[in-house]
Structure formats: C-alpha cells, structure tokens
Design a protein around this motif. Structure first.
Motif: not given
Length: 87
Positions: A32-36, A56-60, A81-83
C-alpha cells in the motif's frame, strides 16, 4: 503504519504465528506504499524485541512513560522497519 498490540495466546506461542503475522503486516504496508512500520514494546518483552529485530525492525528510541517508570528503570522502546519503495 503502526503495528499495535499484536499478541498470540500462550497456548499457541512457538509455532511461528507471530512471525507470520508480522510478515503479513510488512507485506500489507509495502503493498500500500507505506514508507515504514513502527511499533512500541517494553523493556520486559524480550521475546517480542527478538521477533521484531529478526523481521528487520530497528530500535530507534526509548522513553519512560512516567516518572515512576523512570525510577523503576521501565522503558518503552520504539522500533521502525523501513520499507523499500517499489520501483
């Protein structure tokens, strides 16, 4: 997109259901085009942290939700998680 309150009953843990659900959320968001995808989990939810990091998630970020929580060293972690964009 925010992944919120994902939970699997204790009777069904360890069967890959959480991995499948998380993977489906990432596919849904990507399609659906989400960035993250972002989510929050607590310091005590170690298994959840391992799951998200394996997907693939990173603690931010991290924060304590109240002064009492800070006193008790209770923290909430923010994961992202950036997509990759579909080109």
């Amino acid at each position: 997109l925010e992944l919120k309150r994902m939970s699997v009953s204790k009777d069904y843990r360890g069967q890959g259901i959480s991995q499948a659900l998380c993977g489906e959320v990432l596919r849904f968001a990507r399609a659906r085009g989400f960035e993250a995808v972002v989510l929050y989990t607590s310091v005590v939810q170690v298994a959840a942290q391992r799951l998200y990091e394996s997907q693939g998630f990173q603690k931010v970020g991290a924060f304590s939700p109240s002064p009492m929580a800070a006193f008790l060293c209770f923290r909430i972690f923010r994961y992202r998680c950036d997509l990759p964009s579909r080109t």
